[in-house]
Design a protein around this motif. Structure first.
Motif, short mmCIF file in Angstrom:
data_model
loop_
_atom_site.label_atom_id
_atom_site.label_comp_id
_atom_site.label_asym_id
_atom_site.label_seq_id
_atom_site.Cartn_x
_atom_site.Cartn_y
_atom_site.Cartn_z
N ARG A 170 2.39 -45.83 -33.74
CA ARG A 170 3.06 -45.37 -32.51
C ARG A 170 2.04 -44.81 -31.53
NH1 ARG A 170 7.61 -41.77 -35.68
NH2 ARG A 170 7.61 -43.13 -37.52
N THR A 171 0.97 -44.26 -32.03
CA THR A 171 -0.18 -43.84 -31.24
C THR A 171 -1.42 -44.36 -31.96
OG1 THR A 171 -0.23 -41.72 -32.42
CG2 THR A 171 0.91 -41.76 -30.30
N ARG A 172 -2.56 -44.34 -31.29
CA ARG A 172 -3.77 -44.87 -31.90
C ARG A 172 -4.24 -43.97 -33.03
NH1 ARG A 172 -9.26 -44.38 -31.83
NH2 ARG A 172 -10.42 -46.32 -32.23
N ARG A 173 -4.36 -44.55 -34.21
CA ARG A 173 -4.84 -43.84 -35.39
C ARG A 173 -5.87 -44.72 -36.08
NH1 ARG A 173 -4.80 -39.08 -36.07
NH2 ARG A 173 -4.46 -39.16 -38.30
N PRO A 174 -7.16 -44.39 -36.01
CA PRO A 174 -8.19 -45.28 -36.58
C PRO A 174 -8.22 -45.30 -38.10
CG PRO A 174 -9.18 -43.27 -35.70
CD PRO A 174 -7.74 -43.25 -35.29
N PHE A 175 -7.73 -44.23 -38.74
CA PHE A 175 -7.79 -44.14 -40.20
C PHE A 175 -6.41 -43.82 -40.76
CE2 PHE A 175 -11.91 -42.49 -38.57
CZ PHE A 175 -12.71 -43.58 -38.96
N HIS A 176 -6.13 -44.41 -41.92
CA HIS A 176 -4.85 -44.18 -42.59
C HIS A 176 -5.12 -43.96 -44.08
CE1 HIS A 176 -3.90 -46.48 -38.94
NE2 HIS A 176 -2.73 -45.85 -38.96
N PHE A 177 -4.66 -42.83 -44.61
CA PHE A 177 -4.98 -42.44 -45.97
C PHE A 177 -3.72 -42.26 -46.82
CE2 PHE A 177 -8.66 -39.93 -43.86
CZ PHE A 177 -9.41 -41.09 -43.73
N ARG A 178 -3.67 -42.94 -47.95
CA ARG A 178 -2.63 -42.68 -48.94
C ARG A 178 -3.19 -43.04 -50.32
NH1 ARG A 178 1.80 -47.66 -48.16
NH2 ARG A 178 0.27 -49.33 -48.49
#
Length: 345
Positions: free
Chosen positions: A60-68
């Motif tokens: 929905r907005t710019r997020r360069p990293f995603h962690f799970r």
């Protein structure tokens, strides 16, 4: 006899850490720090990822990293280390949207690991985490409460109807901040804790010194009953200040992750911070055990890395009026008013 409560910097169990853990023992992520972690009477960390295999990347907005991380191994890993409470007010808990956040909350609740800083609504996000540090039979236990707050990622903030984080602006002169933080602290005090923790995910990455506004806010928290401020977010540790006998850890750095390492700032190096607490809940001493990340796991730092981290912590803390003693590999800071002269290595 004192009890010992441990604090770490960011614990990010996603991406390459998650991949590596699928082929090694559940507790391998803690390296050779595991015995020290398990020997503590309490352990608090900032959980810098979602615990889920569901959800989709936040776009929905710019997020360069995603962690799970997969909770099938991540939750047992937290349990093996003896983690008592996780701070969730940070800029990654919603990386895989609401489904993964809800999985995170449920996984921690099912494991009996206290959590604060995120929830289905802002009301839930402001609720404290509580746990009992039970000691070893020789010591009577103490009751601990923790509030978790962040100024990161406005789009992740919870409101009256939507899930997310407990977000504030860390400014003492902001009326809404004082109101919201006051609510969180009052709820924590209502649990009648012996020790009150404020865990704050604040400021930008790779910054080595806190701004004056954070110093004012940390001192304000202590003056409003907080016994230790547990800061994180910068990915590098910052100096420590003592105010009215309570330590303000402006940033605890990183504890576990897969991040690229800056050769000058050394975001792979930090400490396990261990607070000694008297039976009445009064902090008496803070010990800093040097750590280093390698191979997507945390380890006790070797001699060169430990020496670098001790020197760097002394350098960063001196302008804050803080000096340390040395005991073996650890830096030691007295909080009971006794002399704390710096010593040469």
């Amino acid at each position: 006899m004192s009890l010992r409560i441990g604090f770490t910097g960011d614990v990010m169990l996603g991406r390459l850490v998650d991949d590596r853990q699928r082929g090694r023992a559940v507790d391998a992520v803690w390296g050779d720090t595991l015995e020290r972690l398990r020997g503590l009477d309490g352990l608090v960390l900032n959980l810098e990822c979602a615990l889920s295999t569901r959800g989709r990347k936040w776009t929905r907005t710019r997020r360069p990293f995603h962690f799970r991380a997969d909770p099938d191994w991540a939750v047992p890993a937290l349990e093996r280390a003896g983690v008592d409470a996780c701070a969730l007010a940070n800029n990654h808990v919603l990386d895989y949207e609401e489904a993964a956040l809800r999985d995170t909350l449920a996984a921690l609740d099912e494991a009996g690991i206290a959590r604060a800083g995120a929830g289905e609504t802002i009301d839930e996000a402001l609720e404290p985490a509580t746990f009992a540090a039970d000691g070893d039979g020789a010591n009577e236990g103490i009751d601990v409460a923790m509030v978790s707050l962040t100024d990161n990622t406005p789009e992740y903030a919870a409101d009256e109807e939507s899930p997310g984080t407990a977000r504030v602006e860390f400014a003492v002169d902001d009326a809404e901040t004082r109101r919201r933080v006051g609510v969180a602290l009052e709820r924590a005090r209502e649990t009648d804790p012996d020790l009150l923790i404020a865990s704050l995910h604040w400021g930008p990455n790779m910054v080595t010194e806190p701004p004056e506004s954070f110093r004012e806010f940390g001192r304000w928290l202590v003056e409003n009953g907080v016994d230790i401020v547990h800061g994180h977010s910068a990915h590098v540790f910052q100096g420590i200040e003592i105010h009215d006998g309570s330590p303000i850890l402006y940033d605890a750095g990183d504890f576990v992750d897969d991040y690229a390492v800056d050769d000058d700032l050394r975001n792979d190096r930090s400490f396990l911070f261990v607070l000694a607490v008297a039976p009445d809940g009064r902090p008496t001493e803070l010990r800093l055990y040097p750590t280093e990340i390698d191979g997507c796991a945390v380890h006790e730092a070797g001699p060169d890395a430990a020496g670098w981290s001790r020197d760097r912590m002394r350098e960063l803390s001196a302008p804050l009026g803080t000096a340390f003693k040395r005991d073996g590999e650890a830096l030691v800071l007295s909080l009971d008013g006794s002399e704390s002269d710096d010593e040469d290595e």
